[in-house]
Design a protein around this motif. Structure first.
Motif, PDB file in Angstrom:
ATOM      1  N   ILE A 176     -10.045  41.165  22.167  1.00 28.53           N
ATOM      2  CA  ILE A 176     -10.688  42.701  22.401  1.00 28.53           C
ATOM      3  C   ILE A 176     -11.591  42.565  23.627  1.00 28.53           C
ATOM      4  O   ILE A 176     -11.664  43.434  24.591  1.00 28.53           O
ATOM      5  N   GLN A 215     -10.760  43.907  27.325  1.00 28.33           N
ATOM      6  CA  GLN A 215     -11.935  44.948  27.987  1.00 28.33           C
ATOM      7  C   GLN A 215     -12.350  44.462  29.350  1.00 28.33           C
ATOM      8  O   GLN A 215     -12.470  45.367  30.254  1.00 28.33           O
ATOM      9  N   THR A 240      -7.534  53.687  21.525  1.00 29.06           N
ATOM     10  CA  THR A 240      -8.740  54.127  22.113  1.00 29.06           C
ATOM     11  C   THR A 240      -9.331  53.119  23.028  1.00 29.06           C
ATOM     12  O   THR A 240     -10.209  53.644  23.970  1.00 29.06           O
ATOM     13  N   ILE A 241      -8.818  51.956  23.218  1.00 32.79           N
ATOM     14  CA  ILE A 241      -9.347  50.871  24.046  1.00 32.79           C
ATOM     15  C   ILE A 241      -8.607  50.964  25.326  1.00 32.79           C
ATOM     16  O   ILE A 241      -9.180  50.339  26.379  1.00 32.79           O
TER      17      ILE A 241
END
Length: 63
Positions: free
Chosen positions: A12, A16, A57-58
């Motif tokens: 994650i 990002q 959502t990411i």
């Protein structure tokens, strides 16, 4: 050997970071840089999806 939780967390964070750089490359019209980062983006997206992570959502790129 890292646990699934550690793999997910690291993936994650990497996802990002790649997205942030992709958005910057797009803004700067750095086509080759964007294409190179997109390979990492796709790989990380596959890993996270296979681990059951909901990317809704990411995922800021949505490609």
């Amino acid at each position: 050997m890292p646990s699934n939780g550690e793999i997910i967390e690291r993936s994650i964070n990497d996802f990002q970071k790649v997205q942030k750089r992709m958005l910057l490359a797009r803004k700067e019209n750095a086509v080759e840089t964007y294409a190179d980062l997109k390979e990492d983006y796709i790989s990380l997206k596959v890993i996270l999806t296979s681990l059951g992570v909901n990317l809704t959502t990411i995922d800021k790129i949505n490609e």
